[in-house]
Scaffold this motif. Sequence first.
Motif, mmCIF file in Angstrom:
data_model
loop_
_atom_site.group_PDB
_atom_site.id
_atom_site.type_symbol
_atom_site.label_atom_id
_atom_site.label_comp_id
_atom_site.label_asym_id
_atom_site.label_seq_id
_atom_site.Cartn_x
_atom_site.Cartn_y
_atom_site.Cartn_z
ATOM 1 N N MET A 1 0.813 -1.208 0.000
ATOM 2 C CA MET A 1 0.000 0.000 0.000
ATOM 3 C C MET A 1 0.846 1.256 0.000
ATOM 4 O O MET A 1 0.522 2.236 -0.674
ATOM 5 C CB MET A 1 -0.946 0.001 1.207
ATOM 6 C CG MET A 1 -2.089 -0.983 1.040
ATOM 7 S SD MET A 1 -3.307 -0.798 2.346
ATOM 8 C CE MET A 1 -3.813 0.898 2.106
ATOM 9 N N VAL A 2 1.930 1.239 0.742
ATOM 10 C CA VAL A 2 2.786 2.420 0.782
ATOM 11 C C VAL A 2 3.453 2.635 -0.570
ATOM 12 O O VAL A 2 3.505 3.747 -1.079
ATOM 13 C CB VAL A 2 3.865 2.281 1.879
ATOM 14 C CG1 VAL A 2 4.890 3.387 1.757
ATOM 15 C CG2 VAL A 2 3.214 2.313 3.255
ATOM 16 N N MET A 3 3.937 1.568 -1.156
ATOM 17 C CA MET A 3 4.673 1.719 -2.408
ATOM 18 C C MET A 3 3.748 1.939 -3.604
ATOM 19 O O MET A 3 4.023 2.767 -4.458
ATOM 20 C CB MET A 3 5.556 0.485 -2.648
ATOM 21 C CG MET A 3 6.628 0.298 -1.579
ATOM 22 S SD MET A 3 7.747 1.757 -1.439
ATOM 23 C CE MET A 3 8.409 1.528 0.210
ATOM 24 N N GLY A 4 2.650 1.205 -3.646
ATOM 25 C CA GLY A 4 1.823 1.275 -4.853
ATOM 26 C C GLY A 4 0.380 1.713 -4.679
ATOM 27 O O GLY A 4 -0.323 1.885 -5.664
ATOM 28 N N GLY A 5 -0.068 1.894 -3.452
ATOM 29 C CA GLY A 5 -1.468 2.280 -3.245
ATOM 30 C C GLY A 5 -2.413 1.147 -3.580
ATOM 31 O O GLY A 5 -1.990 0.033 -3.880
ATOM 32 N N LEU A 6 -3.672 1.445 -3.530
ATOM 33 C CA LEU A 6 -4.673 0.399 -3.753
ATOM 34 C C LEU A 6 -4.714 -0.086 -5.190
ATOM 35 O O LEU A 6 -5.069 -1.224 -5.464
ATOM 36 C CB LEU A 6 -6.057 0.928 -3.358
ATOM 37 C CG LEU A 6 -6.234 1.231 -1.880
ATOM 38 C CD1 LEU A 6 -7.664 1.645 -1.611
ATOM 39 C CD2 LEU A 6 -5.863 0.018 -1.049
ATOM 40 N N GLY A 7 -4.336 0.799 -6.125
ATOM 41 C CA GLY A 7 -4.450 0.409 -7.529
ATOM 42 C C GLY A 7 -3.165 -0.161 -8.106
ATOM 43 O O GLY A 7 -3.125 -0.583 -9.253
#
Lengths: 205, 205
Positions: free
Chosen positions: B196-202
């Motif tokens: 989530m930190v690196m790429g987010g939800l998408g």
Amino acid sequence: MPEAAAASAAGTVRARRAQYDVARLLAVAVEVFIERGYDGTSMEDLARATGISKSSIYHHVESKEQLLRLALERALDALFAITSEEGAKTARAIDRLQYVIGRVVEVLGAELPYVTVLLRVRGNTETERWALERRRQFDRFVRAIVIEAAADGGVREDLRPALVERLVLGMINSITEWYRPGRVEVGELKETVVAMVMGGLGGTP
Amino acid sequence: MPEAAAASAAGTVRARRAQYDVARLLAVAVEVFIERGYDGTSMEDLARATGISKSSIYHHVESKEQLLRLALERALDALFAITSEEGAKTARAIDRLQYVIGRVVEVLGAELPYVTVLLRVRGNTETERWALERRRQFDRFVRAIVIEAAADGGVREDLRPALVERLVLGMINSITEWYRPGRVEVGELKETVVAMVMGGLGGTP
DNA sequence: GTCTATAATCAGATAGAC
DNA sequence: GTCTATCTGATTATAGAC
């Protein structure tokens, strides 16, 4: 009746220290609750912070716990208002999610001290347990949207929705730990949170 | 010396209720601190939870505050250990960031109750203020990596590093609010947070 | 290492005057 | 609406026996 008007009506025009009403008292009390924790705050602490005596405080409220209850109600009402807003009813779940996340950040900015107190409640009294339960209700509202967004394909499927909901709300809620209006605009905060949730650190601006 | 060995050495082989030492007492106390809050916990509460009397507790520790201090030291030592690990010295800042984030989640899982107590400290006593200051020191360590990663181009440049650091650590720290070992593996938790930190939800899996 | 009993202090709340 | 004085019970900590 506003204080100034009351003073005029009574024929006393001279300046005087504003007296307390419940709202003003609550505002001061909540600041102390945040600084020292609710349990760590004594009525003597509140007397010092308000500049009036303990018994004067009891003229306005029945108990220390009532001050807590008023703060919790205010925070919860503000959060639950989001659930019936138009934006929370948009067709696509991922859009609803983005809307709600943004609005939670805004409510948090607008009702910062009250929400801060809410987020620190542990359930030691009946009042606290009631607040915890309502808060969980709100969490479930957000979780439902995350689950729907995952089913829609709007959220990557290898992440558990329940984990995502908790981490996203946890990130937002943690704002109360450090945010003070002024240095950073709520707008920028909201944009940053939404950007991080949707695209992470590497996402496209 | 372990209790069983001590019993053997003394020639008493019969089973007996384990007696308390500081470590065991601390473990129980910390659970109560988490449930009721430190200020909301009385020595009577601790006596009930441990099954021994208040004065027996005072045989092991000097004060309630000392129990808190022991818990805080343990949590802080575990967190600061990360700063001198090899992975925290990798060349690329974005890799260091990913490593440290993952490790913080792991430490949080391994020392959950102690870190939980640490994160709830408000600064009411000298001990609490000392812990808050050390915690801020750790936050600065993470912030420095975020800033470096932003300069490297590893993190999008339109987000303030100070905001990013607070939101990321806030997300991680919020784990103490709900995580209980067993239902979710620390490994999955760590992967989810890093993703989530690196790429987010998408982001791409 | 644990206990009962108790000291000393503090906290939440009330009484009643102004 | 605010005050001083006070009640009552809870809280932290200690004394001293077993």
